[in-house]
Scaffold this active site. Sequence first.
Site, PDB file in Angstrom:
ATOM      1  N   GLY A   5       0.852  -1.182   0.000  1.00  0.00           N
ATOM      2  CA  GLY A   5       0.000   0.000   0.000  1.00  0.00           C
ATOM      3  C   GLY A   5       0.887   1.231   0.000  1.00  0.00           C
ATOM      4  O   GLY A   5       1.176   1.834  -1.039  1.00  0.00           O
ATOM      5  N   CYS A  52     -10.484  21.253  17.638  1.00  0.00           N
ATOM      6  CA  CYS A  52     -10.444  21.498  19.085  1.00  0.00           C
ATOM      7  C   CYS A  52      -9.940  20.282  19.850  1.00  0.00           C
ATOM      8  O   CYS A  52     -10.699  19.619  20.567  1.00  0.00           O
ATOM      9  CB  CYS A  52     -11.825  21.914  19.556  1.00  0.00           C
ATOM     10  SG  CYS A  52     -12.357  23.359  18.649  1.00  0.00           S
TER      11      CYS A  52
HETATM   12  N1  LLP Z   1      -2.192  -6.184   3.685  1.00  0.00           N
HETATM   13  C1  LLP Z   1      -2.839  -6.186   4.861  1.00  0.00           C
HETATM   14  C2  LLP Z   1      -3.552  -7.397   5.277  1.00  0.00           C
HETATM   15  C3  LLP Z   1      -2.819  -5.041   5.659  1.00  0.00           C
HETATM   16  O1  LLP Z   1      -3.460  -5.056   6.835  1.00  0.00           O
HETATM   17  C4  LLP Z   1      -2.135  -3.881   5.227  1.00  0.00           C
HETATM   18  C5  LLP Z   1      -2.116  -2.668   6.039  1.00  0.00           C
HETATM   19  C6  LLP Z   1      -1.490  -3.924   3.991  1.00  0.00           C
HETATM   20  C7  LLP Z   1      -1.520  -5.100   3.243  1.00  0.00           C
HETATM   21  C8  LLP Z   1      -0.748  -2.744   3.429  1.00  0.00           C
HETATM   22  O2  LLP Z   1       0.329  -2.390   4.232  1.00  0.00           O
HETATM   23  P1  LLP Z   1       1.383  -1.297   3.716  1.00  0.00           P
HETATM   24  O3  LLP Z   1       2.091  -1.875   2.505  1.00  0.00           O
HETATM   25  O4  LLP Z   1       0.657  -0.075   3.389  1.00  0.00           O
HETATM   26  O5  LLP Z   1       2.297  -1.125   4.865  1.00  0.00           O
HETATM   27  N2  LLP Z   1      -2.763   3.567   9.064  1.00  0.00           N
HETATM   28  C9  LLP Z   1      -1.396   3.124   9.280  1.00  0.00           C
HETATM   29  C10 LLP Z   1      -1.062   1.875   8.502  1.00  0.00           C
HETATM   30  C11 LLP Z   1      -2.044   0.743   8.772  1.00  0.00           C
HETATM   31  C12 LLP Z   1      -1.733  -0.468   7.935  1.00  0.00           C
HETATM   32  C13 LLP Z   1      -2.848  -1.433   8.005  1.00  0.00           C
HETATM   33  N3  LLP Z   1      -2.679  -2.580   7.180  1.00  0.00           N
HETATM   34  C14 LLP Z   1      -0.460   4.273   8.954  1.00  0.00           C
HETATM   35  O6  LLP Z   1      -0.928   5.348   8.606  1.00  0.00           O
HETATM   36  O7  LLP Z   1       0.753   4.134   9.097  1.00  0.00           O
END
Ligand code: LLP
Length: 416
Positions: free
Chosen positions: A275, A343
Amino acid sequence: MSNFYYQDGELFCEQVALREIAERFGTPAYVYSRAALSQAFSAFTAGLQGHDHLVCFAVKSNPSLAILNLFAQMGAGFDIVSGGELARVLAAGGDAGKVVFSGVGKTAEEMRAALKANIRCFNIESAAELERLNQIAGEMNKVAPVSFRVNPDVDAKTHPYISTGLKNNKFGVAYEDAIALYQRASQMPNIAVHGVDCHIGSQLTELSPFLDALDRVLWLVDQLHDLGIPIQHIDIGGGIGICYQDETPPAFAEYAQAILNKIAQRNIQLVFEPGRALVGNAGVLLTQVEYLKPGSSKNFAIVDAAMNDLMRPALYDAYHHIQPVVQHQGLKSAVYEVVGPVCESGDFLGHDRELAIQQGDLLAIMSAGAYGMSMSSNYNTRPRAIELMVDGDQVHVIRAREQVSDLFALEKVLKA
Ligand code: LLP
């Protein structure tokens, strides 16, 4: 060269000055570089050529239809975690046959929608979920393709809120229970075992946790093979980090090579769920300074973007670079808390930033392409920001700015 760069003291996205974008479309605004997105996707897949693979973009990181459509055109699959994300993928022209469905709480309705669309694979996270899927697939006269998301119990060495591969969190099935679950699944009439899945966390900056997890997955694949349960794909999840400040995550090529080395000559497809790595550095949040408020212990720069637009600083104490859109010559700098109008004391976008700025200036909050807009809210009845995609010298609106009236359109007051 980065797609965000200074030229004559002005910050550009591709060939367009961010100042011009702010003048035309207002602030706060999410601005994405199409070139940065497509370059990231190409770079991610480049190292995987020669081995059967599928890159499933993690929709949660940025579910914009325009971004999903761009990746779909480049051959991407998608990692979804809800029926809503499935609907987005389909609306964006994505191929359901390249969709993997993750998440611990899939509802019966979501399973039906995914079975109807003929998705590629369900990443199952519990025994109860397996039972439900078998039953629903049976009712629909379908056979559901599954992987189990195994929890390899490795430390991803990242922020605890975004670490998911340790025993004590809610994700995946326990490694030691996996074989029994695969045996159960392989006997179910409406389940077809396809893969083994794991995702150990997000914003990982070292290779070793990925490789340790992969070793454990491969051991499982071998055990299953000996039990007569062949595995067609391994899903390694997402998680590769990006540079927000001074982190040095592994380059895509290095990550791919290390994984391919472990897979060696195995005839098994590799699925990835990146992601952040594909979108994080392809977007900025453009904001304007409303007021400067000097103080005896802190100076505040109060901007028109807030925690509702970009929640990462408030939620994870995450760091995002904050850069002036137009650099001033000869203006004295000061150290600011860059804060929004919401706020809450937690409504900050950056602590202790040295900036040469004055009221009315524009700032770019960098690396905001992942988990920015996707985690935004309407807190304080703030309409969500406009989203724009820059392509060369063109700027496209990919999501209109919300209007205040949109925010209460579904509500009603009760009659006396
Ligand atoms: N696959 C699964 C099953 C996941 O739960 C996630 C992310 C991804 C792939 C993608 O992960 P990435 O490649 O983006 O690291 N809101 C948080 C990140 C939460 C990630 C949740 N799961 C932030 O802003 O850092």
